[in-house]
Design a protein around this motif. Structure first.
Motif: not given
Length: 310
Positions: A36-43
């Motif tokens: 599981c990768f915790l991402v900085d945000g989504l565009e």
């Protein structure tokens, strides 16, 4: 000139992972991969081959018809297309599916993990292309619904409509026989050099044999421009220099749009490829495939600076 652009409409949902995938994937546990990768945000960006090509053609002053399928979440993309002044008449709505979507996660080393949901793209566009006038129509068959990619070239050829065939990322989905049928009799076959080798491997045809089966073979080479092959003639077209390379995604679609614009102006394929080079340069200077803008005069000025007066 009427321009029919078949292909895909898709949302590109881009996420940024601040670490490295390699730090979270254990080689000795690859058989039970669960990460599981915790991402900085989504565009969320508007994309898809048909959408990208049509957007660039609209910037170039054309009014293309997008021939594709979209899903129940298409409202935002529809509003964008209307804002751009693009027709929706060729877009089929499939309310039981989501619009095609690419889910792209990029780590700090620019490695990417992508999941693609074809969604509505699994359904044919069902557009009556047979009604087009061969004397005033040109068609682009870009990667999209697989059945449409096979059927539209057949119908265009039978009708005498000039057709650009672009199998692109869907090459592995077709047999060698299917690819051979698609390219045989096409007015233009376009691909990058890697895709061309894939076509050759699948069909067993040499470049010379492919050229003999299609009117013009166009091979894009990224920053090295493009090559046009017609019979025994080979013409190299240089790239238009980019001011600042940020993201090459969508440059191929922009090249196709510029090329078609050139043909609509009555240019030769070699001259049209120069418009393709300029069109592609704008895309790589932005993140996203439909984020760039320019006026026709700005385009002409940039063309003149690279190739001389248009």
């Amino acid at each position: 000139m009427r321009i029919l652009v078949s292909g895909s409409l898709a949302y590109d949902r881009i996420m940024s992972f601040p670490g490295s995938f390699a730090d979270h994937i254990l080689p000795d546990k690859i058989h039970i991969l669960n990460v599981c990768f915790l991402v900085d945000g989504l565009e969320e960006k508007f994309g898809g081959t048909a959408g990208n090509i049509a957007y660039c053609l609209r910037l170039l002053g054309e009014n293309p018809t997008i021939v594709a399928s979209a899903g129940k979440d298409f409202a935002a993309y529809e509003a964008w297309l209307r804002h751009c002044g693009l027709s929706l008449e060729g877009i089929r709505r499939v309310n039981s599916e989501f619009t095609a979507g690419a889910y792209i996660t990029t780590d700090k080393a620019d490695n990417q993990i992508t999941g693609f949901n074809p969604g509505a793209m699994k359904h044919r566009a069902e557009y009556p292309v047979d009604e087009a006038d061969p004397a005033d129509t040109i068609a682009v068959v870009a990667p999209g619904n697989l059945e449409d990619m096979q059927d539209f070239p057949r119908r265009y050829k039978a009708k005498g409509i000039p057709c650009m065939v672009d199998p692109g990322q869907n090459i592995p989905a077709f047999s060698g026989e299917q690819l051979t049928e698609m390219l045989t009799g096409a007015t233009y076959l376009i691909s990058n050099d890697y895709e061309l080798q894939m076509i050759q491997n699948s069909t067993g045809l040499t470049q010379a044999e492919i050229v003999a089966r299609t009117g013009t073979l166009i091979t894009t080479l990224g920053e090295n421009g493009s090559v046009l092959r017609q019979g025994a003639t080979e013409t190299v077209i240089p790239a238009c220099p980019a001011k600042d390379v940020k993201d090459p995604t969508g440059a191929g679609d922009a090249f196709r749009a510029g090329f078609i614009k050139g043909l609509s102006l009555g240019k030769t394929p070699a001259e049209a490829a120069k418009l393709g080079s300029v069109s592609a340069a704008y895309v790589v200077e932005k993140h996203g495939t439909q984020e760039h803008q320019y006026t026709w005069q700005e385009f002409c000025d940039r063309y003149a600076a690279t190739f001389g007066p248009l």
